[in-house]
Write a protein that holds these residues in place. Structure first.
Motif, PDB file in Angstrom:
ATOM      1  N   GLU A  72       0.756  -1.205   0.042  1.00 35.41           N
ATOM      2  CA  GLU A  72      -0.125  -0.176   0.004  1.00 35.41           C
ATOM      3  C   GLU A  72       0.886   1.224   0.158  1.00 35.41           C
ATOM      4  O   GLU A  72       0.295   2.323  -0.425  1.00 35.41           O
ATOM      5  CB  GLU A  72      -0.726  -0.022   1.194  1.00 35.41           C
ATOM      6  N   HIS A  73       2.068   1.066   0.417  1.00 37.06           N
ATOM      7  CA  HIS A  73       2.892   2.433   0.786  1.00 37.06           C
ATOM      8  C   HIS A  73       3.848   2.463  -0.734  1.00 37.06           C
ATOM      9  O   HIS A  73       4.076   3.761  -0.903  1.00 37.06           O
ATOM     10  CB  HIS A  73       3.665   2.353   1.824  1.00 37.06           C
ATOM     11  N   TRP A  74       4.468   1.409  -0.948  1.00 32.49           N
ATOM     12  CA  TRP A  74       5.546   1.609  -2.059  1.00 32.49           C
ATOM     13  C   TRP A  74       5.031   0.853  -3.325  1.00 32.49           C
ATOM     14  O   TRP A  74       4.369   0.023  -3.185  1.00 32.49           O
ATOM     15  CB  TRP A  74       6.806   0.889  -1.596  1.00 32.49           C
ATOM     16  N   ALA A  75       5.016   1.533  -4.561  1.00 34.44           N
ATOM     17  CA  ALA A  75       4.550   1.246  -5.661  1.00 34.44           C
ATOM     18  C   ALA A  75       5.736   0.218  -6.378  1.00 34.44           C
ATOM     19  O   ALA A  75       6.268   0.412  -7.406  1.00 34.44           O
ATOM     20  CB  ALA A  75       4.228   2.368  -6.747  1.00 34.44           C
ATOM     21  N   THR A  76       5.871  -1.010  -5.605  1.00 36.41           N
ATOM     22  CA  THR A  76       6.856  -1.830  -6.136  1.00 36.41           C
ATOM     23  C   THR A  76       6.360  -2.827  -7.159  1.00 36.41           C
ATOM     24  O   THR A  76       7.106  -3.258  -7.811  1.00 36.41           O
ATOM     25  CB  THR A  76       7.128  -2.807  -5.065  1.00 36.41           C
ATOM     26  N   GLY A  77       5.199  -3.006  -7.355  1.00 32.87           N
ATOM     27  CA  GLY A  77       4.648  -3.973  -8.450  1.00 32.87           C
ATOM     28  C   GLY A  77       4.809  -5.530  -7.804  1.00 32.87           C
ATOM     29  O   GLY A  77       4.470  -6.400  -8.798  1.00 32.87           O
ATOM     30  N   GLY A  78       5.389  -5.523  -6.714  1.00 28.69           N
ATOM     31  CA  GLY A  78       5.458  -6.985  -6.026  1.00 28.69           C
ATOM     32  C   GLY A  78       6.516  -7.093  -5.278  1.00 28.69           C
ATOM     33  O   GLY A  78       7.085  -6.121  -4.875  1.00 28.69           O
ATOM     34  N   CYS A  80       9.875  -7.451  -3.366  1.00 22.28           N
ATOM     35  CA  CYS A  80      11.384  -7.115  -3.739  1.00 22.28           C
ATOM     36  C   CYS A  80      12.283  -7.374  -2.602  1.00 22.28           C
ATOM     37  O   CYS A  80      13.005  -6.655  -2.495  1.00 22.28           O
ATOM     38  CB  CYS A  80      11.394  -5.919  -4.486  1.00 22.28           C
ATOM     39  N   ALA A  81      11.945  -8.555  -1.912  1.00 27.30           N
ATOM     40  CA  ALA A  81      12.965  -8.841  -0.673  1.00 27.30           C
ATOM     41  C   ALA A  81      12.744 -10.251  -0.436  1.00 27.30           C
ATOM     42  O   ALA A  81      11.921 -10.943  -0.746  1.00 27.30           O
ATOM     43  CB  ALA A  81      12.356  -8.066   0.568  1.00 27.30           C
ATOM     44  N   VAL A  82      13.901 -10.897  -0.027  1.00 23.26           N
ATOM     45  CA  VAL A  82      13.980 -12.271   0.330  1.00 23.26           C
ATOM     46  C   VAL A  82      14.662 -12.141   1.641  1.00 23.26           C
ATOM     47  O   VAL A  82      15.804 -11.456   1.973  1.00 23.26           O
ATOM     48  CB  VAL A  82      14.809 -13.190  -0.828  1.00 23.26           C
ATOM     49  N   ASP A  83      14.584 -13.463   2.571  1.00 20.99           N
ATOM     50  CA  ASP A  83      15.172 -13.678   3.740  1.00 20.99           C
ATOM     51  C   ASP A  83      16.104 -15.007   3.363  1.00 20.99           C
ATOM     52  O   ASP A  83      15.514 -15.817   2.645  1.00 20.99           O
ATOM     53  CB  ASP A  83      14.729 -14.070   4.796  1.00 20.99           C
ATOM     54  N   VAL A  84      17.248 -14.921   3.562  1.00 15.86           N
ATOM     55  CA  VAL A  84      18.302 -16.125   2.962  1.00 15.86           C
ATOM     56  C   VAL A  84      18.871 -16.576   4.407  1.00 15.86           C
ATOM     57  O   VAL A  84      19.254 -15.893   5.388  1.00 15.86           O
ATOM     58  CB  VAL A  84      19.513 -15.509   2.279  1.00 15.86           C
ATOM     59  N   VAL A  85      18.720 -18.172   4.435  1.00 15.41           N
ATOM     60  CA  VAL A  85      19.550 -18.682   5.808  1.00 15.41           C
ATOM     61  C   VAL A  85      21.104 -18.456   5.731  1.00 15.41           C
ATOM     62  O   VAL A  85      21.688 -18.773   4.635  1.00 15.41           O
ATOM     63  CB  VAL A  85      19.416 -20.481   5.482  1.00 15.41           C
ATOM     64  N   ALA A  86      21.574 -18.023   6.796  1.00 13.46           N
ATOM     65  CA  ALA A  86      23.101 -17.614   6.811  1.00 13.46           C
ATOM     66  C   ALA A  86      23.562 -17.569   8.039  1.00 13.46           C
ATOM     67  O   ALA A  86      23.457 -16.614   9.008  1.00 13.46           O
ATOM     68  CB  ALA A  86      23.205 -16.272   6.207  1.00 13.46           C
ATOM     69  N   THR A  87      23.963 -18.692   8.654  1.00 14.56           N
ATOM     70  CA  THR A  87      24.583 -19.091   9.918  1.00 14.56           C
ATOM     71  C   THR A  87      26.199 -18.992   9.772  1.00 14.56           C
ATOM     72  O   THR A  87      26.740 -18.582  10.685  1.00 14.56           O
ATOM     73  CB  THR A  87      24.077 -20.140  10.520  1.00 14.56           C
ATOM     74  N   ARG A 120      16.110   0.478  -5.914  1.00 10.93           N
ATOM     75  CA  ARG A 120      15.544   0.178  -7.350  1.00 10.93           C
ATOM     76  C   ARG A 120      13.937   0.437  -7.215  1.00 10.93           C
ATOM     77  O   ARG A 120      13.397   1.197  -8.492  1.00 10.93           O
ATOM     78  CB  ARG A 120      15.898  -1.388  -7.946  1.00 10.93           C
ATOM     79  N   HIS A 121      13.369  -0.061  -6.353  1.00 10.34           N
ATOM     80  CA  HIS A 121      11.859   0.107  -6.419  1.00 10.34           C
ATOM     81  C   HIS A 121      11.088   1.053  -5.664  1.00 10.34           C
ATOM     82  O   HIS A 121       9.984   1.270  -5.794  1.00 10.34           O
ATOM     83  CB  HIS A 121      11.410  -1.376  -6.084  1.00 10.34           C
ATOM     84  N   CYS A 122      11.863   1.580  -4.582  1.00 14.05           N
ATOM     85  CA  CYS A 122      11.334   2.632  -3.803  1.00 14.05           C
ATOM     86  C   CYS A 122      12.110   3.797  -3.965  1.00 14.05           C
ATOM     87  O   CYS A 122      11.706   4.903  -3.203  1.00 14.05           O
ATOM     88  CB  CYS A 122      11.147   2.082  -2.418  1.00 14.05           C
ATOM     89  N   GLY A 123      13.262   4.156  -4.883  1.00 11.17           N
ATOM     90  CA  GLY A 123      13.811   5.211  -4.789  1.00 11.17           C
ATOM     91  C   GLY A 123      14.536   5.397  -3.479  1.00 11.17           C
ATOM     92  O   GLY A 123      14.937   6.683  -3.073  1.00 11.17           O
ATOM     93  N   LEU A 124      14.694   4.561  -2.420  1.00 12.13           N
ATOM     94  CA  LEU A 124      15.305   4.925  -1.209  1.00 12.13           C
ATOM     95  C   LEU A 124      16.840   4.590  -1.332  1.00 12.13           C
ATOM     96  O   LEU A 124      17.568   3.798  -2.064  1.00 12.13           O
ATOM     97  CB  LEU A 124      14.724   3.651  -0.182  1.00 12.13           C
ATOM     98  N   PRO A 125      17.664   5.128  -0.353  1.00  9.29           N
ATOM     99  CA  PRO A 125      19.228   4.699  -0.558  1.00  9.29           C
ATOM    100  C   PRO A 125      19.456   3.372  -0.073  1.00  9.29           C
ATOM    101  O   PRO A 125      18.730   2.733   0.834  1.00  9.29           O
ATOM    102  CB  PRO A 125      19.524   5.864   0.635  1.00  9.29           C
ATOM    103  N   GLN A 126      20.675   2.889  -0.612  1.00 11.62           N
ATOM    104  CA  GLN A 126      20.797   1.543  -0.223  1.00 11.62           C
ATOM    105  C   GLN A 126      21.388   1.589   1.381  1.00 11.62           C
ATOM    106  O   GLN A 126      21.878   2.622   1.771  1.00 11.62           O
ATOM    107  CB  GLN A 126      22.062   1.242  -0.847  1.00 11.62           C
ATOM    108  N   VAL A 127      20.839   0.564   2.212  1.00 11.60           N
ATOM    109  CA  VAL A 127      21.241   0.407   3.513  1.00 11.60           C
ATOM    110  C   VAL A 127      21.774  -0.778   4.042  1.00 11.60           C
ATOM    111  O   VAL A 127      21.540  -1.782   3.251  1.00 11.60           O
ATOM    112  CB  VAL A 127      20.156   0.904   4.327  1.00 11.60           C
ATOM    113  N   LEU A 128      22.538  -0.635   5.028  1.00  6.22           N
ATOM    114  CA  LEU A 128      23.200  -1.974   5.628  1.00  6.22           C
ATOM    115  C   LEU A 128      22.470  -1.783   7.127  1.00  6.22           C
ATOM    116  O   LEU A 128      22.910  -0.844   7.597  1.00  6.22           O
ATOM    117  CB  LEU A 128      24.753  -2.295   5.453  1.00  6.22           C
ATOM    118  N   TYR A 129      21.809  -2.743   7.811  1.00  6.02           N
ATOM    119  CA  TYR A 129      21.377  -2.668   9.125  1.00  6.02           C
ATOM    120  C   TYR A 129      21.492  -4.071   9.679  1.00  6.02           C
ATOM    121  O   TYR A 129      21.757  -4.928   8.880  1.00  6.02           O
ATOM    122  CB  TYR A 129      19.827  -1.868   9.005  1.00  6.02           C
ATOM    123  N   HIS A 130      21.378  -3.935  10.818  1.00 14.75           N
ATOM    124  CA  HIS A 130      21.264  -5.076  11.559  1.00 14.75           C
ATOM    125  C   HIS A 130      20.237  -5.208  12.722  1.00 14.75           C
ATOM    126  O   HIS A 130      19.645  -4.168  12.804  1.00 14.75           O
ATOM    127  CB  HIS A 130      22.688  -4.981  12.714  1.00 14.75           C
TER     128      HIS A 130
END
Ligand SMILES: [Zn+2]
Length: 133
Positions: A72-78, A80-87, A120-130
């Motif tokens: 409803e907030h971002w016009a992504t068209g679908g 655009c995120a995944v969670d990956v197993v990474a231990t 790419r889809h929201c015009g937001l800056p790239q981020v790295l977060y924890h």
């Protein structure tokens, strides 16, 4: 069915919303995921990709989550995120480094890595977060 991607390295079922079975990806997202996987050259196991609004609520996802098939907030068209197993530490470092180089935004949790295409889809800056506790 609309927008069912045919990806070489990811099955429809692992991309689908666990509640509705729907796969709806933002334009170009499947291709970006494939590019990442091919460069990475190691298996990538997804724990979450598409989330219908109902499923997102059920798993207490962020209301503007980029996993949403309908956002409803971002016009992504679908989705655009995944969670990956990474231990494993080396696996995580390699994946995060590569993803950042391909303009993914990266969220690091203790046992998975969230990757999204917000720039790419929201015009937001790239981020790295924890993910803090
Ligand atoms: Zn995520």
């Amino acid at each position: 069915m609309v927008n069912v991607p045919m990806l070489d390295h990811f099955s429809r079922s692992e991309l689908a919303c666990p509640t509705t079975g729907e796969v709806r990806l933002a334009p170009g997202f499947g291709e970006a995921l494939e590019q990442l996987r091919i460069k990475f050259d190691e298996p990538i196991y997804l724990t979450s990709a598409c989330r219908s609004p109902g499923h997102n609520t059920k798993v207490r996802g962020h209301p503007r989550s980029l996993h949403l098939t309908v956002n409803e907030h971002w016009a992504t068209g679908g989705t655009c995120a995944v969670d990956v197993v990474a231990t494993d530490g080396q696996y995580r470092a390699k994946l995060i480094t590569l993803a950042l180089g391909q303009v993914w935004s990266v969220g690091v949790a203790s046992n998975f890595v969230h990757l999204d295409r917000r720039s790419r889809h929201c015009g937001l800056p790239q981020v790295l977060y924890h993910y803090g506790r």
